[in-house]
Design a protein around this motif. Structure first.
Motif, PDB file in Angstrom:
ATOM      1  N   GLY A 110       0.616  -1.352   0.155  1.00 25.18           N
ATOM      2  CA  GLY A 110      -0.212   0.109  -0.085  1.00 25.18           C
ATOM      3  C   GLY A 110       0.814   1.344   0.191  1.00 25.18           C
ATOM      4  N   GLN A 111       2.267   1.163   0.248  1.00 28.71           N
ATOM      5  CA  GLN A 111       2.893   2.353   0.179  1.00 28.71           C
ATOM      6  C   GLN A 111       3.456   2.731  -1.272  1.00 28.71           C
ATOM      7  N   LEU A 112       3.132   1.850  -2.183  1.00 34.20           N
ATOM      8  CA  LEU A 112       3.445   2.216  -3.487  1.00 34.20           C
ATOM      9  C   LEU A 112       2.502   3.175  -4.218  1.00 34.20           C
ATOM     10  N   VAL A 113       2.298   4.058  -3.572  1.00 36.78           N
ATOM     11  CA  VAL A 113       1.155   5.139  -4.029  1.00 36.78           C
ATOM     12  C   VAL A 113       1.219   5.714  -5.406  1.00 36.78           C
ATOM     13  N   LYS A 114       2.296   5.474  -6.236  1.00 38.40           N
ATOM     14  CA  LYS A 114       2.572   5.683  -7.573  1.00 38.40           C
ATOM     15  C   LYS A 114       1.833   4.775  -8.640  1.00 38.40           C
ATOM     16  N   LEU A 115       1.979   3.408  -7.996  1.00 35.21           N
ATOM     17  CA  LEU A 115       1.725   2.026  -8.526  1.00 35.21           C
ATOM     18  C   LEU A 115       0.439   2.122  -9.695  1.00 35.21           C
ATOM     19  N   GLU A 116       0.582   2.036 -10.989  1.00 33.67           N
ATOM     20  CA  GLU A 116      -0.567   2.165 -11.943  1.00 33.67           C
ATOM     21  C   GLU A 116      -0.853   0.854 -12.484  1.00 33.67           C
ATOM     22  N   ARG A 117       0.048  -0.264 -12.793  1.00 34.98           N
ATOM     23  CA  ARG A 117      -0.294  -1.362 -13.223  1.00 34.98           C
ATOM     24  C   ARG A 117       0.322  -2.466 -12.154  1.00 34.98           C
ATOM     25  N   LEU A 118      -0.395  -3.319 -11.778  1.00 35.96           N
ATOM     26  CA  LEU A 118       0.072  -4.355 -10.947  1.00 35.96           C
ATOM     27  C   LEU A 118      -0.609  -5.772 -11.557  1.00 35.96           C
ATOM     28  N   SER A 119       0.469  -6.598 -12.010  1.00 35.88           N
ATOM     29  CA  SER A 119      -0.045  -7.988 -12.729  1.00 35.88           C
ATOM     30  C   SER A 119       0.817  -9.191 -11.903  1.00 35.88           C
ATOM     31  N   ILE A 120      -0.077  -9.755 -11.348  1.00 31.21           N
ATOM     32  CA  ILE A 120       0.646 -10.858 -10.481  1.00 31.21           C
ATOM     33  C   ILE A 120      -0.076 -12.196 -10.764  1.00 31.21           C
ATOM     34  N   SER A 121      -0.466 -12.400 -11.914  1.00 33.69           N
ATOM     35  CA  SER A 121      -1.272 -13.644 -12.402  1.00 33.69           C
ATOM     36  C   SER A 121      -0.249 -14.999 -12.478  1.00 33.69           C
ATOM     37  N   GLY A 122      -0.951 -16.122 -12.327  1.00 34.74           N
ATOM     38  CA  GLY A 122      -0.317 -17.525 -12.320  1.00 34.74           C
ATOM     39  C   GLY A 122       0.818 -17.588 -11.148  1.00 34.74           C
ATOM     40  N   ASN A 123       0.081 -17.296  -9.904  1.00 33.18           N
ATOM     41  CA  ASN A 123       0.965 -17.344  -8.457  1.00 33.18           C
ATOM     42  C   ASN A 123       0.175 -18.157  -7.553  1.00 33.18           C
ATOM     43  N   LEU A 135      -3.780   2.384  -3.307  1.00 28.32           N
ATOM     44  CA  LEU A 135      -3.046   2.483  -4.431  1.00 28.32           C
ATOM     45  C   LEU A 135      -4.152   3.349  -5.331  1.00 28.32           C
ATOM     46  N   ARG A 136      -4.064   4.596  -5.068  1.00 29.11           N
ATOM     47  CA  ARG A 136      -5.188   5.343  -5.748  1.00 29.11           C
ATOM     48  C   ARG A 136      -4.869   5.659  -7.166  1.00 29.11           C
ATOM     49  N   ASN A 137      -3.689   5.267  -7.663  1.00 25.28           N
ATOM     50  CA  ASN A 137      -3.309   5.478  -8.919  1.00 25.28           C
ATOM     51  C   ASN A 137      -3.437   4.234  -9.765  1.00 25.28           C
ATOM     52  N   LEU A 138      -3.809   3.302  -9.274  1.00 24.71           N
ATOM     53  CA  LEU A 138      -3.839   2.052  -9.843  1.00 24.71           C
ATOM     54  C   LEU A 138      -4.980   2.049 -11.117  1.00 24.71           C
ATOM     55  N   VAL A 139      -4.408   1.626 -12.226  1.00 27.50           N
ATOM     56  CA  VAL A 139      -5.214   1.660 -13.468  1.00 27.50           C
ATOM     57  C   VAL A 139      -5.712   0.115 -13.554  1.00 27.50           C
ATOM     58  N   LEU A 140      -4.678  -0.886 -13.770  1.00 23.51           N
ATOM     59  CA  LEU A 140      -5.060  -2.128 -13.922  1.00 23.51           C
ATOM     60  C   LEU A 140      -4.531  -3.137 -12.816  1.00 23.51           C
ATOM     61  N   LEU A 141      -5.103  -4.055 -12.678  1.00 25.64           N
ATOM     62  CA  LEU A 141      -5.072  -5.092 -11.440  1.00 25.64           C
ATOM     63  C   LEU A 141      -5.305  -6.556 -12.213  1.00 25.64           C
ATOM     64  N   ASN A 142      -4.298  -7.210 -12.227  1.00 23.18           N
ATOM     65  CA  ASN A 142      -4.522  -8.588 -12.681  1.00 23.18           C
ATOM     66  C   ASN A 142      -3.927  -9.379 -11.820  1.00 23.18           C
ATOM     67  N   VAL A 143      -5.012 -10.484 -11.112  1.00 25.31           N
ATOM     68  CA  VAL A 143      -4.660 -11.377 -10.384  1.00 25.31           C
ATOM     69  C   VAL A 143      -5.046 -12.815 -10.801  1.00 25.31           C
ATOM     70  N   SER A 144      -5.284 -12.893 -12.094  1.00 20.93           N
ATOM     71  CA  SER A 144      -5.729 -14.204 -12.722  1.00 20.93           C
ATOM     72  C   SER A 144      -4.996 -15.324 -12.327  1.00 20.93           C
ATOM     73  N   ASN A 145      -5.438 -16.373 -12.298  1.00 20.99           N
ATOM     74  CA  ASN A 145      -4.760 -17.678 -12.137  1.00 20.99           C
ATOM     75  C   ASN A 145      -4.166 -17.831 -10.684  1.00 20.99           C
ATOM     76  N   ASN A 146      -4.832 -17.653  -9.834  1.00 21.56           N
ATOM     77  CA  ASN A 146      -4.488 -17.654  -8.335  1.00 21.56           C
ATOM     78  C   ASN A 146      -5.479 -18.630  -7.449  1.00 21.56           C
ATOM     79  N   LYS A 147      -5.450 -18.535  -6.177  1.00 22.07           N
ATOM     80  CA  LYS A 147      -6.332 -19.198  -5.273  1.00 22.07           C
ATOM     81  C   LYS A 147      -7.239 -18.128  -4.360  1.00 22.07           C
ATOM     82  N   ILE A 148      -7.358 -17.191  -4.898  1.00 20.58           N
ATOM     83  CA  ILE A 148      -8.186 -15.860  -4.593  1.00 20.58           C
ATOM     84  C   ILE A 148      -9.660 -16.257  -4.029  1.00 20.58           C
TER      85      ILE A 148
END
Length: 261
Positions: A110-123, A135-148
């Motif tokens: 949550g401290q990465l306040v400039k983060l715009e794209r976070l992709s962590i699929s396949g984990n 993450l108020r500047n986050l535009v894309l969140l990709n968490v596909s293929n996990n166990k969420i």
């Protein structure tokens, strides 16, 4: 032998000098098992670091020295965890960790306040930290293929989000806060266990153009009875009309990509 040794030293020095001048370190497919010390020693000079397809097991705490890093690409390694001081990378805008073995993200994300794209699929993620809401500047969140199993309520505070990709997980329902994402354009939840979505989603998310829910126990009739369905249909049809007018190729899903079940 002396000449060869001299050439290798010169080559190494030249490579480091190039990294320093461009700010770009690209070491894909280099069979690395650890972050090179010469990269970490560059500190504030590095803006992009791409270590895709290596054999990295962990991210060292020394990564916090790369204070001007904007793009961190560590896809297709065997990383299991991230250091807590990752949050010190205050300039980071893009972080790609697809195809690793990460089971949890640190609260310091949550401290990465400039983060715009976070992709962590396949984990191996089973959830996301509540701090993701910072993450108020986050535009894309990709968490596909996990166990969420669920997305945190705080995700509704990621006000800039335009795209959520969470296919191939175990999600049963969405938090009501998703309705706060007024810039959300695409929501992909294929092959989960979603039975229902927040009743005001289509009404409140006025930018939403695409919902994909293949492989979930939910019907088209469910959507057609929701408030805001007709407005949503209008938006997604205008999107595809615009693509056709611009001669943009449409995939096999064609005009069914609005609510895709």
């Amino acid at each position: 032998m002396g000449c060869c040794t001299s050439k290798n030293v010169d080559s190494e020095a030249g490579r480091v000098a190039r990294w320093r001048s461009t700010g770009i370190v690209a070491l894909r497919d280099s069979k690395l098992k650890a972050f090179p010390d010469e990269v970490l020693d560059l500190e504030s000079s590095v803006r992009t670091l791409d270590l895709t397809r290596n054999k990295l097991v962990e991210v060292p705490v020394e990564i916090s020295k790369l204070i001007n890093l904007q793009r961190l690409i560590l896809a297709e390694n065997i990383i299991e965890r991230l250091p807590m001081n990752l949050g010190k990378l205050q300039s980071l805008k893009v972080m790609i960790l697809d195809g690793n073995r990460v089971s949890a993200l640190p609260d310091e994300l949550g401290q990465l306040v400039k983060l715009e794209r976070l992709s962590i699929s396949g984990n191996s993620l089973i959830g996301l930290p509540e701090t993701i809401g910072s993450l108020r500047n986050l535009v894309l969140l990709n968490v596909s293929n996990n166990k969420i199993k669920h997305l945190p309520e705080s995700i509704g505070c990621c006000f800039s989000l335009e795209e959520i990709q969470a296919n191939e997980n175990s999600i049963e329902e969405l938090p009501s806060s998703v309705c706060n994402l007024v810039h959300l354009k695409s929501l992909c939840l294929d092959n989960n266990s979603v039975k229902q979505i927040p009743p005001n989603l289509l009404k409140e998310c006025k930018s939403l153009q695409n919902i994909s829910l293949h492989g979930n126990p939910i019907s088209m009739e469910y959507f057609q009875q929701m408030d805001g369905f007709q407005e949503f249909e209008g938006r997604r049809k205008r999107k595809f009309d615009k693509q056709i007018d611009s001669n943009v190729m449409i995939g096999s899903k064609g005009l069914d990509e609005g609510v895709d079940l």
